[in-house]
Enzyme design. Structure first.
Site, PDB file in Angstrom:
ATOM      1  N   LYS A   1      -1.690  -1.428  -3.775  1.00 15.12           N
ATOM      2  CA  LYS A   1      -2.669  -0.348  -3.796  1.00 15.12           C
ATOM      3  C   LYS A   1      -1.892   0.934  -4.033  1.00 15.12           C
ATOM      4  O   LYS A   1      -1.078   1.339  -3.202  1.00 15.12           O
ATOM      5  CB  LYS A   1      -3.431  -0.279  -2.474  1.00 15.12           C
TER       6      LYS A   1
ATOM      7  N   TYR B   1       0.866  -1.192   0.000  1.00 13.93           N
ATOM      8  CA  TYR B   1       0.000   0.000   0.000  1.00 13.93           C
ATOM      9  C   TYR B   1       0.893   1.229   0.000  1.00 13.93           C
ATOM     10  O   TYR B   1       1.588   1.501   0.970  1.00 13.93           O
ATOM     11  CB  TYR B   1      -0.923  -0.037   1.211  1.00 13.93           C
TER      12      TYR B   1
END
Length: 291
Positions: free
Chosen positions: A161, A133
Site C-alpha cells: 500500500k 504499508y
C-alpha cells in the site's frame, strides 16, 4: 490476488467508547451489497493505535465472520516491535483473515536494512500473504522502492500500500519488481492516477462513505476505461479532499454519523470533527450522493 476498492474500515464505537459490534456487522453487509471488493479491518482508519490487543483481534474476527468468504478480509497487523507484528499476524491467521496489512514501524524509525529484516522476519514466521504499508507522513520513515525489490522475491510478500504522496512510486516499484508484487494506492485523491500507472486498486478511506462509486471507479479504471473512471471520480473529489480536513478517521466517522450509519465516537486522543468543517464535508457528501 486482491484488486479494486478495498475499504479501510472504520471501527464503530458506542457512546461509552466500547466497540459497536452491531454497527460493524451492518457496515460489512452494506459494503458487500454496494460492491466493495475487499475489507481492510483495523488499519489506521480502524483506530488500531487505540485498541487493546484483544479488541484488535475481536474486530478482525467479527469482520471475517460477517463477510463469510464473500469478499476478502485483510487484517491490519502492523506494530512498532517485530515480535508484536508477528503475534498480531498469527492471530489474524487463526481467525481466518485472507491477508495482513503491515504498516512500517513508526517512531523508532528503522533503517532500510531494519525494514528489510522486519518484514523478512514476519514472512518467515507467519507464511501468510503480507501487504507492506508505506505512509511516511505518519511513520517518519519511507520504504524505498529498492527495499521493496529486496523483499519482492519472498512469496508471502504480495503487495504494498503506497501512501508516500508520490504517485510516481507506483511506476518505480513495478519497474523494479515486475509482477512479483501488486501496488495499491493509499491515497484516494491519487488512486485513479496510480491505476493508470499500474496499481491494482486502492485501500480507501473514501469508500467508507461512498462504496458504490469507489467500486465503480476502480472497475472502470482496471478495465481501461479511464474516461468513464474520471467521470465517476469527479463526483468523489470533494470527499477525497474533505475526509482529511482533520486527522483520519475523524472526518469519516462524522460523515458516517451524518449518513445515519453509526455514532461519531472516537477514542482519545482523537476528538470529534470541529463544527467549522461540518457544512463543507456535508456538501461533499451531497455531491457524492451519500446524503
Amino acid at each position: 490476488m486482491f484488486h479494486g476498492s478495498m475499504v479501510a474500515l472504520v471501527t464503530p464505537m458506542q457512546v461509552d467508547g466500547a466497540i459497536d459490534d452491531v454497527a460493524l456487522r451492518e457496515l460489512v453487509e452494506w459494503h458487500i451489497a454496494e460492491g466493495t471488493h475487499a475489507l481492510v479491518a483495523v488499519g489506521t482508519t480502524g483506530e488500531s493505535a487505540t485498541l487493546e490487543m484483544r479488541e484488535h483481534v475481536a474486530v478482525i474476527q467479527t469482520v471475517v465472520e460477517q463477510a463469510r468468504g464473500r469478499v476478502p478480509v485483510i487484517a491490519g497487523t502492523g506494530a512498532n516491535a517485530t515480535h508484536e507484528a508477528i503475534e498480531l499476524t498469527r492471530a489474524a491467521m487463526e481467525v481466518k483473515a485472507d491477508a495482513a496489512l503491515l504498516v512500517s514501524p513508526y517512531y523508532n524509525k528503522p533503517t532500510q536494512e531494519g525494514l528489510f529484516q522486519h518484514y523478512s522476519a514476519i514472512a518467515e514466521h507467519c507464511h501468510f500473504p503480507i501487504i507492506l504499508y508505506n505512509v511516511p507522513g505518519r511513520t517518519a520513515g519511507d520504504i524505498l522502492p529498492e527495499t521493496v525489490a529486496r523483499l519482492a522475491p519472498r512469496a508471502d510478500i504480495i503487495g504494498i500500500k503506497e501512501a508516500s504522496g508520490k504517485v510516481e512510486r507506483v511506476a518505480e516499484i513495478l519497474a523494479l519488481c515486475g509482477d512479483q508484487v501488486q501496488v495499491y494506492s493509499g491515497d484516494d485523491g491519487a488512486a485513479l492516477a496510480a491505476m493508470a500507472l499500474g496499481a491494482r486498486g486502492v485501500i480507501s478511506v473514501t469508500a467508507n462513505a461512498a462504496p458504490r462509486l469507489m467500486a465503480r471507479m476502480c472497475d472502470l479504471a482496471l478495465a481501461g476505461d479511464f474516461v468513464g473512471a474520471r467521470a465517476v471520480n469527479a463526483q468523489l473529489t470533494g470527499l477525497h479532499r474533505d475526509l482529511f480536513l482533520e486527522s483520519n478517521p475523524i472526518p469519516v466517522k462524522w460523515a458516517l454519523h451524518e449518513m445515519g450509519r453509526m455514532e461519531s465516537v472516537l477514542r482519545l486522543p482523537l476528538t470529534t470533527l470541529s463544527s467549522v468543517h461540518h457544512e463543507r464535508l456535508r456538501e461533499s457528501l451531497r455531491r457524492a450522493q451519500c446524503i
